[in-house]
Write a protein that holds these residues in place. Structure first.
Motif, PDB file in Angstrom:
ATOM      1  N   GLY A   1      49.999  36.489  45.092  1.00  8.69           N
ATOM      2  CA  GLY A   1      49.368  35.805  46.223  1.00  8.69           C
ATOM      3  C   GLY A   1      48.999  36.736  47.362  1.00  8.69           C
ATOM      4  N   LYS A   2      49.783  37.786  47.556  1.00 10.82           N
ATOM      5  CA  LYS A   2      49.525  38.697  48.668  1.00 10.82           C
ATOM      6  C   LYS A   2      48.430  39.710  48.365  1.00 10.82           C
ATOM      7  CE  LYS A   2      51.855  41.814  51.838  1.00 10.82           C
ATOM      8  NZ  LYS A   2      53.119  42.430  52.232  1.00 10.82           N
ATOM      9  N   TYR A   3      48.413  40.239  47.144  1.00 15.88           N
ATOM     10  CA  TYR A   3      47.533  41.370  46.848  1.00 15.88           C
ATOM     11  C   TYR A   3      46.307  41.044  45.996  1.00 15.88           C
ATOM     12  CZ  TYR A   3      51.349  44.134  48.691  1.00 15.88           C
ATOM     13  OH  TYR A   3      52.305  44.656  49.510  1.00 15.88           O
ATOM     14  N   ILE A   4      46.290  39.916  45.326  1.00 11.79           N
ATOM     15  CA  ILE A   4      45.192  39.626  44.406  1.00 11.79           C
ATOM     16  C   ILE A   4      44.474  38.357  44.859  1.00 11.79           C
ATOM     17  CG2 ILE A   4      44.596  39.099  42.011  1.00 11.79           C
ATOM     18  CD1 ILE A   4      47.067  40.751  41.214  1.00 11.79           C
ATOM     19  N   PRO A   5      43.160  38.434  45.059  1.00  9.38           N
ATOM     20  CA  PRO A   5      42.417  37.240  45.475  1.00  9.38           C
ATOM     21  C   PRO A   5      42.322  36.227  44.335  1.00  9.38           C
ATOM     22  CG  PRO A   5      40.931  39.082  45.140  1.00  9.38           C
ATOM     23  CD  PRO A   5      42.309  39.611  44.977  1.00  9.38           C
ATOM     24  N   GLU A   6      42.012  34.980  44.676  1.00 11.24           N
ATOM     25  CA  GLU A   6      41.978  33.926  43.672  1.00 11.24           C
ATOM     26  C   GLU A   6      40.742  33.988  42.786  1.00 11.24           C
ATOM     27  OE1 GLU A   6      42.697  30.051  45.172  1.00 11.24           O
ATOM     28  OE2 GLU A   6      44.580  30.630  46.126  1.00 11.24           O
ATOM     29  N   SER A   7      39.618  34.393  43.343  1.00  6.27           N
ATOM     30  CA  SER A   7      38.369  34.482  42.571  1.00  6.27           C
ATOM     31  C   SER A   7      37.361  35.305  43.368  1.00  6.27           C
ATOM     32  CB  SER A   7      37.805  33.082  42.295  1.00  6.27           C
ATOM     33  OG  SER A   7      37.401  32.478  43.504  1.00  6.27           O
ATOM     34  N   ILE A   8      36.217  35.537  42.772  1.00  7.30           N
ATOM     35  CA  ILE A   8      35.163  36.261  43.480  1.00  7.30           C
ATOM     36  C   ILE A   8      34.637  35.417  44.641  1.00  7.30           C
ATOM     37  CG2 ILE A   8      32.833  37.201  43.262  1.00  7.30           C
ATOM     38  CD1 ILE A   8      33.612  38.235  40.522  1.00  7.30           C
TER      39      ILE A   8
ATOM     40  N   ILE B   1      33.956  38.544  33.664  1.00 11.37           N
ATOM     41  CA  ILE B   1      35.290  38.973  33.230  1.00 11.37           C
ATOM     42  C   ILE B   1      36.228  39.101  34.424  1.00 11.37           C
ATOM     43  CG2 ILE B   1      36.568  40.944  32.290  1.00 11.37           C
ATOM     44  CD1 ILE B   1      34.151  41.326  30.365  1.00 11.37           C
ATOM     45  N   VAL B   2      35.765  39.711  35.496  1.00 10.42           N
ATOM     46  CA  VAL B   2      36.608  39.863  36.688  1.00 10.42           C
ATOM     47  C   VAL B   2      36.974  38.501  37.259  1.00 10.42           C
ATOM     48  CG1 VAL B   2      36.635  40.677  39.087  1.00 10.42           C
ATOM     49  CG2 VAL B   2      35.821  42.172  37.270  1.00 10.42           C
ATOM     50  N   ASP B   3      36.008  37.589  37.341  1.00 13.52           N
ATOM     51  CA  ASP B   3      36.289  36.272  37.895  1.00 13.52           C
ATOM     52  C   ASP B   3      37.271  35.503  37.018  1.00 13.52           C
ATOM     53  OD1 ASP B   3      35.695  34.375  40.062  1.00 13.52           O
ATOM     54  OD2 ASP B   3      35.009  33.115  38.397  1.00 13.52           O
ATOM     55  N   ILE B   4      37.094  35.543  35.716  1.00 16.07           N
ATOM     56  CA  ILE B   4      38.015  34.865  34.810  1.00 16.07           C
ATOM     57  C   ILE B   4      39.417  35.466  34.933  1.00 16.07           C
ATOM     58  CG2 ILE B   4      38.556  34.463  32.370  1.00 16.07           C
ATOM     59  CD1 ILE B   4      35.494  34.260  31.930  1.00 16.07           C
ATOM     60  N   PHE B   5      39.503  36.798  35.002  1.00 14.46           N
ATOM     61  CA  PHE B   5      40.801  37.465  35.156  1.00 14.46           C
ATOM     62  C   PHE B   5      41.490  37.036  36.453  1.00 14.46           C
ATOM     63  CE2 PHE B   5      43.236  41.168  36.716  1.00 14.46           C
ATOM     64  CZ  PHE B   5      44.197  41.205  35.726  1.00 14.46           C
ATOM     65  N   LEU B   6      40.748  36.991  37.561  1.00 12.12           N
ATOM     66  CA  LEU B   6      41.338  36.579  38.833  1.00 12.12           C
ATOM     67  C   LEU B   6      41.797  35.131  38.794  1.00 12.12           C
ATOM     68  CD1 LEU B   6      38.914  38.296  41.369  1.00 12.12           C
ATOM     69  CD2 LEU B   6      41.237  38.981  40.780  1.00 12.12           C
ATOM     70  N   ARG B   7      41.027  34.273  38.126  1.00 10.10           N
ATOM     71  CA  ARG B   7      41.424  32.863  38.022  1.00 10.10           C
ATOM     72  C   ARG B   7      42.662  32.696  37.148  1.00 10.10           C
ATOM     73  NH1 ARG B   7      37.358  29.210  39.949  1.00 10.10           N
ATOM     74  NH2 ARG B   7      35.569  30.406  40.670  1.00 10.10           N
ATOM     75  N   ILE B   8      42.795  33.493  36.099  1.00 10.42           N
ATOM     76  CA  ILE B   8      44.001  33.440  35.261  1.00 10.42           C
ATOM     77  C   ILE B   8      45.219  33.879  36.069  1.00 10.42           C
ATOM     78  CG2 ILE B   8      45.165  34.526  33.295  1.00 10.42           C
ATOM     79  CD1 ILE B   8      42.431  34.498  31.871  1.00 10.42           C
ATOM     80  N   LEU B   9      45.070  34.957  36.838  1.00 15.08           N
ATOM     81  CA  LEU B   9      46.181  35.400  37.683  1.00 15.08           C
ATOM     82  C   LEU B   9      46.536  34.356  38.741  1.00 15.08           C
ATOM     83  CD1 LEU B   9      45.475  39.198  38.189  1.00 15.08           C
ATOM     84  CD2 LEU B   9      47.238  38.129  36.791  1.00 15.08           C
ATOM     85  N   SER B  10      45.546  33.677  39.268  1.00 21.33           N
ATOM     86  CA  SER B  10      45.798  32.605  40.225  1.00 21.33           C
ATOM     87  C   SER B  10      46.556  31.453  39.567  1.00 21.33           C
ATOM     88  CB  SER B  10      44.478  32.112  40.805  1.00 21.33           C
ATOM     89  OG  SER B  10      44.688  31.035  41.668  1.00 21.33           O
ATOM     90  N   PHE B  11      46.187  31.118  38.335  1.00 18.76           N
ATOM     91  CA  PHE B  11      46.897  30.076  37.595  1.00 18.76           C
ATOM     92  C   PHE B  11      48.347  30.484  37.362  1.00 18.76           C
ATOM     93  CE2 PHE B  11      48.437  28.302  33.608  1.00 18.76           C
ATOM     94  CZ  PHE B  11      48.253  26.942  33.828  1.00 18.76           C
ATOM     95  N   ILE B  12      48.556  31.736  36.974  1.00 19.54           N
ATOM     96  CA  ILE B  12      49.917  32.232  36.757  1.00 19.54           C
ATOM     97  C   ILE B  12      50.715  32.172  38.059  1.00 19.54           C
ATOM     98  CG2 ILE B  12      51.255  34.321  36.243  1.00 19.54           C
ATOM     99  CD1 ILE B  12      49.055  34.997  34.170  1.00 19.54           C
ATOM    100  N   LYS B  13      50.084  32.563  39.159  1.00 15.69           N
ATOM    101  CA  LYS B  13      50.755  32.531  40.468  1.00 15.69           C
ATOM    102  C   LYS B  13      51.215  31.112  40.806  1.00 15.69           C
ATOM    103  CE  LYS B  13      48.419  32.035  44.111  1.00 15.69           C
ATOM    104  NZ  LYS B  13      47.532  32.030  45.235  1.00 15.69           N
TER     105      LYS B  13
END
Length: 104
Positions: free
Chosen positions: A56-63, A31-43
């Motif tokens: 881009g500054k505060y949230i990593p792209e994936s685990i 769930i965390v990895d999918i959430f981070l990848r969705i945020l990366s896609f949005i970014k």
């Protein structure tokens, strides 16, 4: 700054302490990895520069990106393969759930 690593480790420890099942740990990591990848896609695909910069500054792209940010060499390779194994286990759990439903 180790904030992202500390937050991830604390959350994993909380999941392990409260749920105490391996499947809960696997689902949490997925769930965390999918959430981070969705945020990366949005970014990458949003037209708002401020939002993209904050993500881009505060949230990593994936685990995997967190693993490679704080480790290298053999340790990173071992953690990468551990992550792949966790994702394979997650996939098997999802397939089991899907097969139990028997509805399409």
């Amino acid at each position: 700054m180790y904030i992202d690593l500390i937050v991830l480790i604390v959350l994993i420890l909380l999941v392990i302490m409260f749920f105490k099942r391996f499947s809960s740990f696997v689902f949490f990591v997925a769930i965390v990895d999918i959430f981070l990848r969705i945020l990366s896609f949005i970014k990458n695909n949003i037209g708002l520069k401020d939002v993209s910069a904050i993500i881009g500054k505060y949230i990593p792209e994936s685990i995997i990106s967190i693993i490679h940010k704080y480790s290298s060499g053999l340790v990173a390779t071992i953690l990468d393969w551990a992550f792949v194994v966790i994702m394979i286990i997650f996939l098997s759990y999802i397939i089991k759930i899907f097969m139990k439903k028997k509805k399409i």
